[in-house]
Design an enzyme around this catalytic site. Structure first.
Site, PDB file in Angstrom:
ATOM      1  N   ASP A   1      29.275  51.894  77.028  1.00  0.00           N
ATOM      2  CA  ASP A   1      28.083  51.069  76.760  1.00  0.00           C
ATOM      3  C   ASP A   1      28.339  50.173  75.545  1.00  0.00           C
ATOM      4  O   ASP A   1      27.853  50.441  74.447  1.00  0.00           O
ATOM      5  CB  ASP A   1      26.876  51.983  76.460  1.00  0.00           C
ATOM      6  CG  ASP A   1      26.493  52.853  77.644  1.00  0.00           C
ATOM      7  OD1 ASP A   1      26.468  52.335  78.770  1.00  0.00           O
ATOM      8  OD2 ASP A   1      26.219  54.052  77.435  1.00  0.00           O
TER       9      ASP A   1
ATOM     10  N   ASP B   1      19.688  54.355  87.943  1.00  0.00           N
ATOM     11  CA  ASP B   1      19.352  54.984  86.660  1.00  0.00           C
ATOM     12  C   ASP B   1      18.121  55.844  86.927  1.00  0.00           C
ATOM     13  O   ASP B   1      17.094  55.343  87.379  1.00  0.00           O
ATOM     14  CB  ASP B   1      19.011  53.921  85.608  1.00  0.00           C
ATOM     15  CG  ASP B   1      20.241  53.144  85.137  1.00  0.00           C
ATOM     16  OD1 ASP B   1      21.350  53.446  85.594  1.00  0.00           O
ATOM     17  OD2 ASP B   1      20.079  52.230  84.310  1.00  0.00           O
TER      18      ASP B   1
HETATM   19  O1  1PR Z   1      25.641  59.642  77.346  1.00  0.00           O
HETATM   20  O2  1PR Z   1      26.947  61.009  78.922  1.00  0.00           O
HETATM   21  O3  1PR Z   1      24.535  61.459  78.609  1.00  0.00           O
HETATM   22  O4  1PR Z   1      25.314  59.420  79.761  1.00  0.00           O
HETATM   23  C1  1PR Z   1      24.160  58.656  79.810  1.00  0.00           C
HETATM   24  C2  1PR Z   1      24.367  57.587  80.838  1.00  0.00           C
HETATM   25  O5  1PR Z   1      23.120  56.902  81.002  1.00  0.00           O
HETATM   26  C3  1PR Z   1      25.392  56.556  80.426  1.00  0.00           C
HETATM   27  O6  1PR Z   1      26.188  56.242  81.573  1.00  0.00           O
HETATM   28  C4  1PR Z   1      24.577  55.348  80.005  1.00  0.00           C
HETATM   29  O7  1PR Z   1      25.232  54.139  80.380  1.00  0.00           O
HETATM   30  C5  1PR Z   1      23.309  55.519  80.818  1.00  0.00           C
HETATM   31  N1  1PR Z   1      22.087  55.022  80.134  1.00  0.00           N
HETATM   32  C6  1PR Z   1      21.492  55.602  79.062  1.00  0.00           C
HETATM   33  N2  1PR Z   1      20.378  54.909  78.748  1.00  0.00           N
HETATM   34  C7  1PR Z   1      20.272  53.900  79.624  1.00  0.00           C
HETATM   35  C8  1PR Z   1      19.199  52.902  79.672  1.00  0.00           C
HETATM   36  O8  1PR Z   1      19.223  51.964  80.498  1.00  0.00           O
HETATM   37  N3  1PR Z   1      18.229  53.047  78.799  1.00  0.00           N
HETATM   38  N4  1PR Z   1      21.571  53.152  81.529  1.00  0.00           N
HETATM   39  C9  1PR Z   1      21.345  53.970  80.505  1.00  0.00           C
HETATM   40  C10 1PR Z   1      22.675  52.439  81.655  1.00  0.00           C
HETATM   41  C11 1PR Z   1      23.678  50.904  82.848  1.00  0.00           C
HETATM   42  C12 1PR Z   1      24.075  50.639  84.223  1.00  0.00           C
HETATM   43  C13 1PR Z   1      23.131  49.652  84.831  1.00  0.00           C
HETATM   44  C14 1PR Z   1      23.940  48.395  84.813  1.00  0.00           C
HETATM   45  C15 1PR Z   1      23.600  47.420  85.873  1.00  0.00           C
HETATM   46  N5  1PR Z   1      22.581  51.745  82.781  1.00  0.00           N
HETATM   47  O9  1PR Z   1      24.212  51.734  84.978  1.00  0.00           O
HETATM   48  O10 1PR Z   1      22.786  50.153  86.043  1.00  0.00           O
HETATM   49  O11 1PR Z   1      23.819  47.805  83.527  1.00  0.00           O
HETATM   50  O12 1PR Z   1      22.312  46.922  85.729  1.00  0.00           O
HETATM   51  P1  1PR Z   1      21.949  45.512  86.349  1.00  0.00           P
HETATM   52  O13 1PR Z   1      22.812  45.347  87.578  1.00  0.00           O
HETATM   53  O14 1PR Z   1      20.494  45.613  86.723  1.00  0.00           O
HETATM   54  O15 1PR Z   1      22.243  44.519  85.289  1.00  0.00           O
HETATM   55  P2  1PR Z   1      25.593  60.417  78.574  1.00  0.00           P
END
Ligand code: 1PR
Length: 556
Positions: free
Chosen positions: A406, A247
């Site tokens: 999500d 991320d």
């Molecule tokens: O909506 O098309 O612009 O895409 C935004 C992207 O950013 C989406 O894929 C959304 O899931 C991601 N995102 C947005 N905000 C966050 C945040 O964390 N604040 N991250 C975010 C999402 C989820 C996974 C994460 C897993 C594993 N991250 O990628 O890496 O949950 O984590 P873990 O193994 O530590 O539990 P758009």
């Protein structure tokens, strides 16, 4: 000393940056040929025809740009030619994907779509190949029996034993692979022609070795990577894919950092609430590649709203990462129609094209996939052809479009009153509710929608998505393992591959998700970034516990 030049035909249909990087990494120079101005390939000594996307589009482009006759002339002259993926398919007669278009017909066989009743289609992942008729310690172009190669395709030269005999009698040496119950052509060799259905430039060390043997014209190679005793025969033949996810966002100083939160909150709880900084994206991607990650995913979690698209810092991250990471790269965040600060409108297809040209193999669409699914249902379940999922998958193939979901668990007392696909859960809600569905969110969990994850995934598959990246906000960053109930529900909704994400905290979690669900791949983030485990440790653990994984011989 001047470097030897390798010519690559570029029909502008996908990521050729990785192939260029692989060839340059091996000490050669690349020159792209986009059309044949003087109608000839006479100056070319080594030629590669890579292809991704739609068969019909690719062959039509090849003809329109004047390549077909010069290509036949080139082959007749005996100079080496290598086809990759749709490049290989072009040598066949025709494809079920575009029955109206004739291929070059060098291989007397038609391509057909994989049967999706027993497995996910497209085939996305690492398979082994069997060179038919090879000797004990020798193989062809480094296609070692112990190596795994990266495949990504829905159509293939599916063969019976009669087809194999016939093609061999016509002088072809064949390598085959098996996906589910179907055996298909993984590579063909005849005189100066060599073509692979898999992507060697995305197949780690094994792939680099194969490209090198082609460029050096070392056809007969000694086996380096011997087949290991199989711990497990997976139902599909593919290994269990392990993905590292980064991320990425700018921190409060404006630097691009890898961050990780829990339940999508990426700010430190103490320390004035700074964005957690876990490292530099390119360095970390390279580290995970060396540790044996089967794929690396970059998610731009803030979409860098203020820079013009062509200067987006994430493009540079992709360019640099693709120079050293020879496995598939996915990028997500901000893949949608955008308006630049100067007011210029840029369609999502163009945004995606910039990423593919920078070295991405897939784009992942989050928020815009939700909008597309809502419109799909509002429109009576009809496709309009205009959503980013549709425009990008039409141009680059469905395998290039991932949707990032999500969801949040929502408890329900009475499933009859719920409009979405519900499950009976083993983990009742705070008021003893026995049922739940998974409610869709967008904008990084900030916006909640009247839609279930099940329905979202079904709509997106119909629109042309090729894979689901299945996050789970309740589990994100908790280190408590994946949500199997969610994964099983989504696997029952779609036939495209599903990647489990959110909750991985130790190697056992990877073992459990593959043993308790039929998920196609599992992704981890925080546990790798915090240095608690390496990807190699996860894979070693999985193998020790009977799961089939790709082990690159140089994994660190
Ligand atoms: O909506 O098309 O612009 O895409 C935004 C992207 O950013 C989406 O894929 C959304 O899931 C991601 N995102 C947005 N905000 C966050 C945040 O964390 N604040 N991250 C975010 C999402 C989820 C996974 C994460 C897993 C594993 N991250 O990628 O890496 O949950 O984590 P873990 O193994 O530590 O539990 P758009």
């Amino acid at each position: 000393m001047a470097k030897e030049v390798v010519h690559v035909i570029d029909l502008e249909s996908g990521n050729l940056r990785s192939l260029q990087n692989a060839i340059e990494h091996l000490g050669y120079e690349v020159e792209f040929i986009r059309r044949l101005e003087d109608g000839s390939l006479r100056h070319v000594q080594k030629l590669i025809l890579p292809g991704v996307g739609n068969f019909g589009h690719f062959v039509r482009e090849l003809r329109a740009r004047g390549f077909v006759e010069p290509l036949i002339e080139y082959i007749d002259s005996g100079r080496p030619l290598m086809g990759i993926c749709v490049g290989l398919q072009t040598f066949f007669k025709r494809s079920e994907e575009s029955p109206e278009v004739q291929g070059l017909g060098l291989v007397d066989l038609d391509l057909s779509r994989f049967d999706d009743s027993d497995k996910s289609v497209p085939e996305i992942g690492w398979n082994c190949v069997r060179v038919l008729g090879s000797e004990d310690d020798k193989t062809l172009y480094a296609m070692d029996p112990g190596s795994r190669f990266y495949f990504v395709h829905s159509y293939a030269g599916i063969v019976s034993s009669e087809d194999i005999d016939r093609l061999q009698n016509e002088g072809w040496t064949l390598a085959v692979a098996t996906y589910g119950l179907e055996t298909f052509i993984a590579a063909v060799v005849k005189n100066n022609i060599f073509a692979t259905q898999f992507h060697p430039e995305k197949s780690g060390i094994a792939g680099l070795r194969l490209i090198e043997s082609f460029l050096k014209q070392e056809k007969d190679t000694t086996i380096v990577n011997k087949a290991l005793d199989d711990v497990e025969k997976t139902p599909t033949g593919l290994t269990r894919r392990v993905i590292a996810c980064l991320d990425v966002r700018t921190n409060d100083n404006g630097d691009l950092v890898v961050t990780k939160g829990d339940q999508y909150d990426v700010r430190e709880k103490s320390d004035g609430g700074d964005v957690r900084n876990l490292g530099k994206p390119v360095e970390m991607a390279e580290k995970y590649y060396r540790q044996g990650a089967d794929e690396v995913t970059f998610l731009n979690i803030t979409s860098f709203r203020n820079s013009p698209v062509k200067d987006a810092p994430m493009l540079e991250v992709l360019r640099l990462a693709a120079r050293t990471c020879f496995v598939p790269l996915t990028v997500g965040g901000g893949i949608k129609d955008v308006v630049d600060p100067d007011g210029t409108r840029i369609p999502a297809l163009e945004v995606a094209s910039l990423y593919f040209r920078a070295g991405a193999d897939k784009v992942s669409i989050g928020s815009d996939a939700v909008t597309a699914a809502e419109n799909f249902y509002a429109n009576g379940g009809k496709c309009t052809g205009t959503t980013p999922i549709e425009t990008i998958s039409k141009a680059y193939g469905i395998q290039a479009v991932v949707i990032s979901v999500d969801p949040k668990r929502k408890y329900i007392a009475d499933p009859a009153k719920c409009n979405y696909n519900c499950i009976e859960t083993k983990f009742p809600g705070p008021h003893g509710e026995k049922y739940c569905y998974y409610q869709v969110t967008s904008q990084g969990g900030r916006k909640v929608h009247e839609l279930g994850a099940y329905e979202l995934c079904q709509a997106c598959e119909k629109l042309g998505a090729g894979e689901v990246l299945l996050n789970c906000i309740d589990k994100d960053g908790t280190n408590s393992g994946y949500d199997f109930e969610l994964i099983n529900q989504i696997k029952s909704a779609v036939s495209i591959p599903v990647i489990a994400s959110s909750g991985a905290g130790k190697p056992e979690h990877f073992e459990q998700v593959f043993k308790n669900t039929s998920v196609d791949a599992a992704l981890g983030a925080g546990m790798f970034h915090r240095g608690e485990y390496t990807v190699k440790q996860v894979k070693d653990y999985m193998r020790e516990h009977g799961l089939c994984v790709r082990l690159d011989e140089q994994m660190e």
